[in-house]
Write a protein that holds these residues in place. Sequence first.
Motif, PDB file in Angstrom:
ATOM      1  N   TYR A  74       0.805  -1.208   0.000  1.00 29.92           N
ATOM      2  CA  TYR A  74       0.000   0.000   0.000  1.00 29.92           C
ATOM      3  C   TYR A  74       0.850   1.276   0.000  1.00 29.92           C
ATOM      4  O   TYR A  74       0.459   2.277  -0.600  1.00 29.92           O
ATOM      5  N   ASN A  75       1.983   1.262   0.662  1.00 30.05           N
ATOM      6  CA  ASN A  75       2.841   2.452   0.660  1.00 30.05           C
ATOM      7  C   ASN A  75       3.348   2.751  -0.750  1.00 30.05           C
ATOM      8  O   ASN A  75       3.383   3.906  -1.179  1.00 30.05           O
ATOM      9  N   LYS A  76       3.752   1.704  -1.465  1.00 27.26           N
ATOM     10  CA  LYS A  76       4.198   1.906  -2.849  1.00 27.26           C
ATOM     11  C   LYS A  76       3.037   2.386  -3.712  1.00 27.26           C
ATOM     12  O   LYS A  76       3.218   3.263  -4.575  1.00 27.26           O
ATOM     13  N   ALA A  77       1.871   1.805  -3.511  1.00 25.25           N
ATOM     14  CA  ALA A  77       0.704   2.227  -4.281  1.00 25.25           C
ATOM     15  C   ALA A  77       0.452   3.715  -4.097  1.00 25.25           C
ATOM     16  O   ALA A  77       0.206   4.444  -5.067  1.00 25.25           O
ATOM     17  N   ILE A  78       0.532   4.181  -2.861  1.00 26.04           N
ATOM     18  CA  ILE A  78       0.295   5.595  -2.561  1.00 26.04           C
ATOM     19  C   ILE A  78       1.344   6.464  -3.241  1.00 26.04           C
ATOM     20  O   ILE A  78       1.025   7.520  -3.810  1.00 26.04           O
TER      21      ILE A  78
END
Length: 932
Positions: free
Chosen positions: A219-223
Amino acid sequence: MRFLSLLFCFLFFGAVAAVGQVDTIAYTMQDTVVARRLLNEAIELNKQGKYEEAYAKADSSRMIFAGVLGEETREVADAVHLMGLFKSDNGNYEEAIGLYQESLLIRIEVLGEEHIDVAKSYNNMGNTYNGMNLFDEAMICFEKSLAIKLIQLGEDNTSTANTYNGIGISFYGKGHYENALEYLNRALEIRLKILGKNHAIVATSYNNVGVIYEKLGEYNKAIEYQQIALEIRLKNIEPEHPDVADSYNNLGLSYDSKGEYEKAIEYYQKALEIRLKTWSKEHPFIASSYHNLGSAYDSKGEYEKAIEYYQQALEIRLKTLKQEHPGLVSSYNNLGVAFRLNGEYSKSISNLQSALEIELKIRGSRKHPDLAAVYNNLGISYFSNGEYDKAIKCHQSSIATCGYYNNNFSSVNSAKQLNIGLFRLSDDLQAQYKITGAPQFLIQSMENSLKAIAAIEYQNSTFTDEGTKSFWQSENYDVYEQAIAITLLKAQVDKDETLRRTTFTYAEKSKSSLLQSQIKETDALAFANIPDSLLQKEHDLRIDITWREKQRQEKLNSGLEETDTTVLRISSILFDLRQEYEALKTRFEKDYPEYYRLKYDLSTASLAYVQDTLLTADQTLLEYFVGDSSIFIFTVGKGKYDVVEVKKDFPLEDWVKQLQQGIYGYYGKKESERTDALSGQTKRQYAEVGHQLYQKLIAPVQDKLTADLVIVPDGVLGYVPFEALLKEKPTQFSNYSLYPFLVKDHSISYCYSATLLREMKEKKHKRQPTKSLVAFAPFFEGGYEKAESSVNIEFDTLSNGQDTVFVSEVVTRKEFKELKASGEETATAAKLWRGDYFLNAYATEQRFNEAAGDYRIVHLSTHGIADARVGDYSYLAFAEQKDSIENELLYVRDLYNLQLNADLVVLSACETAQGELQRGEGIISLARAFAY
């Protein structure tokens, strides 16, 4: 474990032209002026969303070309192709395919099978098949298109990138997210090379890659990718453009999945506001926004509100989508989850059965994560309704749908869904065992629980982002509790002590895995014979990343939003730095095998090693595992091992807070507020809860303890000073000397896990420290002369760290008070150890960074401030320097970049063991950072 929901967004779907990046037609021969003008007008009308008018003009153009030049001509093929595009953009996919095929046949006949226009026909047919969820058919078209484009145009061409993008979308639709990521990244690389970072099509690529990372649980990479897409879009288009709404929507999806529901709602609302201005109230995009808002409220526990939003979305989708559409699956699925959480099991099962029926029509026998999710949710609802046989069948179907067979993870399409299926299946089987007493159910329950742990380890191995690893460790923590509980039950039934001993391994696997991997990576960098130039580059990148992270956090702390252009710009710089850092680490893994071996040697300390090697004869390891329903207490020593289960039928979190309040509730107040009544109240509170916690945490194993304890706390127990627990209630509250403190009977030390205790004991210095001790006291109220006058120890010399004598200079920082005894403290430590110390204006962060690596002992007597929300931004304060760009605050994030060689760090400061509590990882505190 969080319930499952399908967050539905139109990230790839909707207007195919906007997603697939449709190839434009290049005319090469002289055409009639009228027909050409009609085609150009048609293209403009299509851009405005006037699809029927565009189609009519293109059809008129086709008739002119056919009348003048004949039916089997390139010009007719081009017009028919555009007519197909307009139908596709209007959602009339079947008609579009027919027109594309008509155009394709003419192009092959007139131009030949390897002409670029033939490739464009295949490409746009692929885009349309994607829109129809016919991903295998789309893949065939894209492969034909790509083969021609690679011959005619080569790799580095935007048209080739369009096809890679389409293939990525097909893999996404099939649920093959790793393959999708590969092709979407390839498209992104080509577009970046040719178009530069600030092009709208590049923003679409960033968007698509971000969506895949969200599906993969990163999720951090997605953001990060979604923020880059948003920044580019805000530069190129109006702030209320539909593409901006898509960025807000996808950011909401990632924050929703990450558990930050308020932030998710904020982004969903922004997307909805734009969409309501752009589309009709019954457009599928509006339904998507309603649905996603429902998901966030569902996660917050506001089930009635969630159901209301879900039903609004479903009503629109039933009117606008075909009967077999993933959007309907998503609506029925999430309604089913919300009804279950609201205790309405029959409604839950009914909606989930509807979702499964449609999903099976869409997928058939094909394996897909969304189908696995529906099976999992239906199984959970059956379990909640006491229908265990049906629950077992659903979870078995989910596991099979994930592509998992014979403990082989290579073909698994979703580690997340697999782990949930295995975990829930173990629960189902255990429930059947309790009803029937049949031993096979107990055996199968334990087997599936252990498979779930293996699935977690597999999932963790796919992540590179530390925050992602920590998030999933927390999300999956109950898997370890299940494994410990079911294995202990099986060991009890079989009277199997060997099986009982294995539970220690599961407790160890659950503890501080991120800290262990960080330490391992640091060792790998130090001892893998990587050239100094590359190590320096790695160090510089970490420093730059940390600086930008702090800069970004300061902007957010000042009140700016994440979508502010200043914050987005910093995020963009951070993104590039992290990309460069990841590429460097990938190079290390490829070119330096020892780095790879050291980095990924994440084995836990075995029970035999702890007993035989790690502990001395008079030591006991006291390790805790705090689950949702039980606390497991492990006692390990020479020749002894036991595990005791304490039911969590008491308010543990409340007791810990009361203990803290009892200890410092009086002294934490201003002097004017320190009343006798408050003093008595806090003493009684401490006495009461200090004994209660002793009864729960120590008394059950008291007879197994030696004088020397090594305690491994877990969860909220990280906030408990075990030394202060009370064996009995004191008889005289005002006389602390009579309190029966645990520390009177035991010397106590702490560690994060037995595995990390092993790492610390076996630690190799990067370089041997050459000096004994250095101490820092930035907030002393006097100078060196005053500090040394209070030292009553006779030794040879006392060094203030320099050859020259310092002039007394008191530091002043408005936000920090002076620490009255800190000067004497550091001077005494320096004299005892024949070391150096720095006071006031000389105790700067820069001096600490430059000097600390040379000493065996580092002593810090200063202010410490914990951040319970974002543990990486807890800090120690140093003396303020005039004209310095640094704020002289040493954050946890900064500590990760230091190269200390100390055997001991003394943190004589407040809140150094406080910070953000991350389940499974512990408290992200200054103490933990120094341990790293």
